[in-house]
Design an enzyme around this catalytic site. Sequence first.
Site, PDB file in Angstrom:
ATOM      1  N   GLU A   3      17.994  16.717 -14.934  1.00 25.84           N
ATOM      2  CA  GLU A   3      19.295  16.513 -15.784  1.00 25.84           C
ATOM      3  C   GLU A   3      19.153  15.236 -15.898  1.00 25.84           C
ATOM      4  OE1 GLU A   3      22.110  15.309 -13.260  1.00 25.84           O
ATOM      5  OE2 GLU A   3      23.932  17.597 -12.835  1.00 25.84           O
TER       6      GLU A   3
ATOM      7  N   ASP B 110      27.100   4.102 -10.505  1.00 21.64           N
ATOM      8  CA  ASP B 110      26.172   4.909 -10.699  1.00 21.64           C
ATOM      9  C   ASP B 110      25.678   3.485  -9.320  1.00 21.64           C
ATOM     10  OD1 ASP B 110      24.601   7.236 -10.931  1.00 21.64           O
ATOM     11  OD2 ASP B 110      24.932   6.036 -13.325  1.00 21.64           O
TER      12      ASP B 110
END
Lengths: 272, 410
Positions: free
Chosen positions: A49, A60
């Site tokens: 990824e 995040d």
Amino acid sequence: MSRLAGRFAAVRAEGRAAFVTFITAGDPDAACSLAAMRALVASGADVIELGVPFSDPMADGPVIQRASERALAAGASMAGVLDQVRRFRAEDDATPIVLMGYLNPIEQYGPARFAADAAAAGVDGLITVDLPPEEASELADAARANGIDLVYLLAPTTAPDRIADICRQAGGFVYYVSLKGVTGSASIDVEAVAAKVREIRGLTSLPVGVGFGIGDAESAGRVAAVADAVVVGTALVRHFEANAETPARIPEAIAALAADMRRAIDAAARRP
Amino acid sequence: MPRLENSPSEERLIGRFPDASGHFGRYGGRFVAETLIAPLDELRESWERYRADPEFLAELDGELRHFVGRPSPLYLAARWSDRLGGARIYLKREDLNHTGAHKVNNTVGQALLAKRMGKTRIIAETGAGQHGVATATVAARLGLECVVYMGAEDVRRQAPNVFRMKLLGAQVVPVESGSRTLKDALNEAMRDWVTHVDDTYYIIGTVAGPHPYPTMVRDFNAVVGREAREQVLAQAGRLPDALVACVGGGSNAIGLFHAFLDDPGVALVGVEAGGDGVETGRHAAPLTAGSPGVLHGNRTYLMQDADGQIIETHSVSAGLDYPGVGPEHSWLKDIGRATYVTVNDDAALAAFHDLTRTEGIIPALESSHALAHAAEIAPGMARDDILVVNLSGRGDKDIQTVAAIEGITL
């Protein structure tokens, strides 16, 4: 068969979970990030990824946010991310690559142009964190037309009928976010995750990956026992931060951690 | 400025937008991580239920009347209008609300909703600290735990508001990520919410964010325009020719505009922060100089570079220093119902002094942008034309900023 489907089928035949590794493209610069991709594959990563840097990564935690900041400071761009994929693909035609990021950089690039260029560069899947399926039609059509799998996240808060609905629109695999929180949060509750993975498997035939909060080899092994894929990001990205002044050491540092995790995944007793 | 009759419009706008999934034309929507979908559904269902619940509305009305001090006056600034030599300028005195700005209309409403939803913990983002203070105030009033996220740079610039929030019992968390300003505080509040969705209610301070926030925050602020419409009809005997309000995220402007959307004779003018001048790139004017994109859960006009990265804004007024804008404004701009202009820092400062010396009212630097635009257009209008300006906040909080700019040590 797509690279993602092929890789998951091969891993299943080996009787183990897949090892999915996340790093941010262009962190701390494009050359080092490319070297890190090679090191991850050499250490047993099954899928890479690649985070697309964004100025406002709302989902995040601080570690991956700072990775975005380092990459942007070094001049990262969507064109640069795709170039990094192209260069990786020139030497590795087997390892699937999933781009993970936020919608706005894709919107500004243009969804149709993005999907075409990403496919041409060798991208296999796409996770757009802030794009729920009900808003995704334009990008989903473009991705489908170019053979890119749209990977969707499922959360502990996602209701069963919605899980089924999302899985119908997903490709490649589905990604279960193991906790309520951002990437790199506190460690996960494996028993709760196991129950949820069983529930999701009852609703889709796609492989179920689990991520968020897998910080070491031990937890990677425990998740590998119950899921089809183990996704690790923050624990790897920490090494980019720790070696920010000595970037040449990054590939070696992440290779050691990745190899430990892969061993733990291989050793996990599968509880299907 | 032409005076149009208040004729019924072909297509009413009030009540038709957004659509069921929160879209204003192509703008708005719900662009969030999957974990937040369920809490947003819960919030939307609760809001749809209580917005029609007579008991809830009566409680809200009581709080607005007795705690906030509504209705706020509509004040004819006669001396200032005479000096400018054109239109009669009425000021909607949101500066007289408890906590000194329109922000409290929204925080009272959302905090009452949070309580009905059984949430015990309130979080908020704040830039200049006005929304943080308004949130900490209602949290104290209702006995709810309160955490306010504020960019580290803003914590430094707005020390008095940080202390106010602490006095009110709130925890103020400085945000060190990104540009360390409002947008980063909003990111951090979203991260908190995603981590504590079970017991926590996130009070967004403007008409941005994922559906239902832009609609809900508009509805809580729409009391401003409802009052102003009645007041101007009572005092002047007719509707105004134009409304003028500053636009950062856009909550005070939508609040004033909303009740007039279906009065086509009333021009709606939003004033963005021109900073050092739009041509310098140092500004906070996404509607004037930005382009559509997706940030903070909705599609709207943004300040961004060609690669879709959000760029830093600049304004003398911290409350306008935001790279996005509420999606309803983006839509009103595109359909032509509202127009958006800019006022630079220096013109806003001049209006700040002008109103203070002429009317004895110290306006917030945010509101001073709207005043400066009114001062620019009023002289070209007839003596019986009417402008209504939203005086969205009082300027006491800004005196240190103004003093510093003018080289004065307090």
